[in-house]
Design a protein around this motif. Structure first.
Motif, PDB file in Angstrom:
ATOM      1  N   ARG A 185     -31.226  -2.371  26.688  1.00  0.00           N
ATOM      2  CA  ARG A 185     -31.903  -3.465  27.400  1.00  0.00           C
ATOM      3  C   ARG A 185     -31.015  -4.701  27.471  1.00  0.00           C
ATOM      4  NH1 ARG A 185     -36.351  -1.690  23.934  1.00  0.00           N
ATOM      5  NH2 ARG A 185     -37.813  -0.412  25.156  1.00  0.00           N
ATOM      6  N   GLY A 192     -28.656  -4.622  30.254  1.00  0.00           N
ATOM      7  CA  GLY A 192     -29.177  -4.746  31.603  1.00  0.00           C
ATOM      8  C   GLY A 192     -29.968  -3.564  32.100  1.00  0.00           C
ATOM      9  N   THR A 193     -30.172  -2.518  31.270  1.00  0.00           N
ATOM     10  CA  THR A 193     -30.939  -1.349  31.684  1.00  0.00           C
ATOM     11  C   THR A 193     -32.408  -1.561  31.367  1.00  0.00           C
ATOM     12  OG1 THR A 193     -29.044   0.069  31.223  1.00  0.00           O
ATOM     13  CG2 THR A 193     -31.172   1.144  31.460  1.00  0.00           C
ATOM     14  N   SER A 194     -33.261  -1.280  32.343  1.00  0.00           N
ATOM     15  CA  SER A 194     -34.707  -1.385  32.140  1.00  0.00           C
ATOM     16  C   SER A 194     -35.201  -0.097  31.491  1.00  0.00           C
ATOM     17  CB  SER A 194     -35.413  -1.613  33.476  1.00  0.00           C
ATOM     18  OG  SER A 194     -36.820  -1.636  33.305  1.00  0.00           O
ATOM     19  N   VAL A 195     -35.654  -0.192  30.239  1.00  0.00           N
ATOM     20  CA  VAL A 195     -36.014   0.988  29.458  1.00  0.00           C
ATOM     21  C   VAL A 195     -37.447   0.836  28.947  1.00  0.00           C
ATOM     22  CG1 VAL A 195     -35.395   2.492  27.550  1.00  0.00           C
ATOM     23  CG2 VAL A 195     -33.616   1.219  28.731  1.00  0.00           C
ATOM     24  N   GLY A 196     -38.247   1.881  29.171  1.00  0.00           N
ATOM     25  CA  GLY A 196     -39.588   1.946  28.608  1.00  0.00           C
ATOM     26  C   GLY A 196     -39.647   3.000  27.516  1.00  0.00           C
ATOM     27  N   GLU A 206     -34.584   2.483  36.523  1.00  0.00           N
ATOM     28  CA  GLU A 206     -35.459   2.366  35.365  1.00  0.00           C
ATOM     29  C   GLU A 206     -35.445   3.669  34.574  1.00  0.00           C
ATOM     30  OE1 GLU A 206     -39.344   1.190  36.522  1.00  0.00           O
ATOM     31  OE2 GLU A 206     -38.717  -0.756  37.335  1.00  0.00           O
ATOM     32  N   SER A 236     -37.239   5.862  31.342  1.00  0.00           N
ATOM     33  CA  SER A 236     -38.429   6.000  30.503  1.00  0.00           C
ATOM     34  C   SER A 236     -38.150   7.034  29.418  1.00  0.00           C
ATOM     35  CB  SER A 236     -39.633   6.442  31.344  1.00  0.00           C
ATOM     36  OG  SER A 236     -40.753   6.706  30.516  1.00  0.00           O
ATOM     37  N   THR A 265     -35.056   9.258  34.345  1.00  0.00           N
ATOM     38  CA  THR A 265     -34.304   8.211  35.026  1.00  0.00           C
ATOM     39  C   THR A 265     -34.768   8.134  36.479  1.00  0.00           C
ATOM     40  OG1 THR A 265     -32.380   8.664  33.635  1.00  0.00           O
ATOM     41  CG2 THR A 265     -32.012   7.349  35.619  1.00  0.00           C
TER      42      THR A 265
END
Length: 408
Positions: free
Chosen positions: A277, A280-284, A321, A323, A339
């Motif tokens: 994160r 810069g990576t959007s991670v859930g 994004e 997950s 991804t």
């Protein structure tokens, strides 16, 4: 591709000179058979053969001296009014070709300047000594054209050879760099595997040492032979642990900070996600079910699965994004990394991206190596697409939960 090598030519200068002189001798009878003409052409052949033989080792000097010989013979022929074969220009052309092919650009410039001076001087002398009908005209221009073409052809061969040499040097450099990179990657992977194997073995050996020390502490309650065996087992375990640590120290001697860090496991996945994160990576992240005991090999593998999924997302689908879900099931751990499509990804690139993600290695591991790691841990791995999303799913075995002890 045709290239001209000085080493390959060797001492072939006299042979090339003889080959360039012969056509004029053969053609002279059809041009002018007068005795004076034959005398001049034979004198020219002997002198040109001597000067043109230097065309390999000293091409500029051979060019100028051969042209001077030709000019002197041609001026004499004009004075006595006999005609020589136009092919007597071939030795000069051969020397100019060798100058362009074997020399430097500076040599070619000097040769061209020398030819211009000799031709201009010869033309002036011809105008002053010969009658009107024996003065040079179009034949001089034709000779200049032939010599210019020979020099240009030789220069083209030199340029081709130099380009081939530069290309070969570039290929050799890239090959050395590629081999060096492959060796470094292989060494890093071996060190990483050795480090993880050390942690696996050290964990088990440590348990053996602890059990042996427990037996030694209860020496009074066990037979003497069992106590001796316990002493030997504890000593062997400690020695094995020290040897493993020494081996790991050697593997870490390059000072690579990544190799000197503790091995990360499943419990370190949240830290890995936080690092992604911050990059810069959007991670859930989502976790379901109750955690169950898991082997160290499976825990290491689970961490690598998430790491590989995040690496592929950054490499192949930047800005997408991601997950990550952990689902604890009876007897197994299901780990899924999904991804999404890249913001600038088009539909026609989906199939190509899927192939790249399945074939190209990343993080020194790659999906092929990841599958092997999962199988070694007793699990299964599935890679595929779901619409425009890429899915990496791994199922790892868990250990049975210890049964609660009954109160006595």
């Amino acid at each position: 591709m045709v290239t001209l090598s000085l080493a390959r030519l060797g001492r072939s200068g006299p042979a090339i000179a003889a080959a360039s002189v012969a056509p004029a001798l053969l053609d002279q009878g059809s041009v002018d058979g007068a005795r004076a003409a034959w005398v001049l052409v034979l004198v020219w052949a002997v002198l040109a053969l001597g000067t043109a033989s230097m065309m390999i080792v000293r091409p500029v000097a051979a060019t100028i001296s051969t042209l001077v010989v030709l000019g002197a013979v041609e001026l004499t022929a004009s004075a006595v009014q006999v005609e020589l074969s136009f092919l007597d220009l071939l030795p000069v052309a051969a020397c100019l070709f060798m100058t362009g092919a074997l020399g430097t650009r500076r040599n070619a410039v000097w040769a061209a300047a020398g030819v211009a001076v000799v031709v201009a001087s010869g033309t002036v002398v011809n105008r002053l000594t010969a009658t009107a009908e024996w003065r040079g005209g179009p034949d001089v221009l034709a000779g200049l054209l032939v010599m210019a073409l020979a020099l240009v052809a030789g220069s083209a061969v030199r340029a081709q050879r130099e380009a081939a040499e530069v290309s070969q040097q570039r290929y050799d450099l890239e090959r050395r760099q590629r081999l060096l990179a492959e060796r470094e990657a292989s060494a890093r992977e071996r060190a990483r595997i050795a480090r993880e194997m050390h942690d696996l073995v050290a964990h088990s050996v440590t348990l053996l040492v602890v059990n042996a020390e427990t037996l030694r502490a209860r020496r009074a309650e066990i037979p003497a032979w069992a106590a001796a065996q316990a002493d030997a087992m504890a000593e062997a375990g400690r020695r094995a642990t020290e040897e493993m640590r020494e081996m790991l120290t050697v593997l870490r001697s390059d000072g690579d900070p990544e190799l000197t860090q503790p091995v990360r496991q499943l419990e370190d996945v949240p830290t890995l996600l936080d690092e992604a994160r911050r990059a810069g990576t959007s991670v859930g992240f989502a976790e379901q079910g109750s955690a169950a005991p898991i082997s160290l090999a499976a825990s290491l593998c689970a961490y690598r699965v998430v790491q590989e999924g995040l690496s592929n997302a950054r490499r192949h689908r930047p800005g997408a994004e991601v997950s990550v879900s952990v689902c604890w099931r009876p007897g197994s751990l299901e780990l899924t990394v999904v991804t999404g499509p890249s913001p600038d990804q088009s539909d026609e690139n989906d199939e190509k991206d899927e192939k790249d993600e399945n074939d190209r290695p990343s993080a020194g591991l790659g999906l092929a190596g990841l599958r092997e790691r999962v199988v070694e841990a007793g699990g299964t791995a599935t890679v595929g697409t779901d619409g425009h999303s890429h899915r990496l799913q791994v199922v790892l075995p868990t250990r049975p939960r210890p049964a609660p002890r009954e109160a006595r």
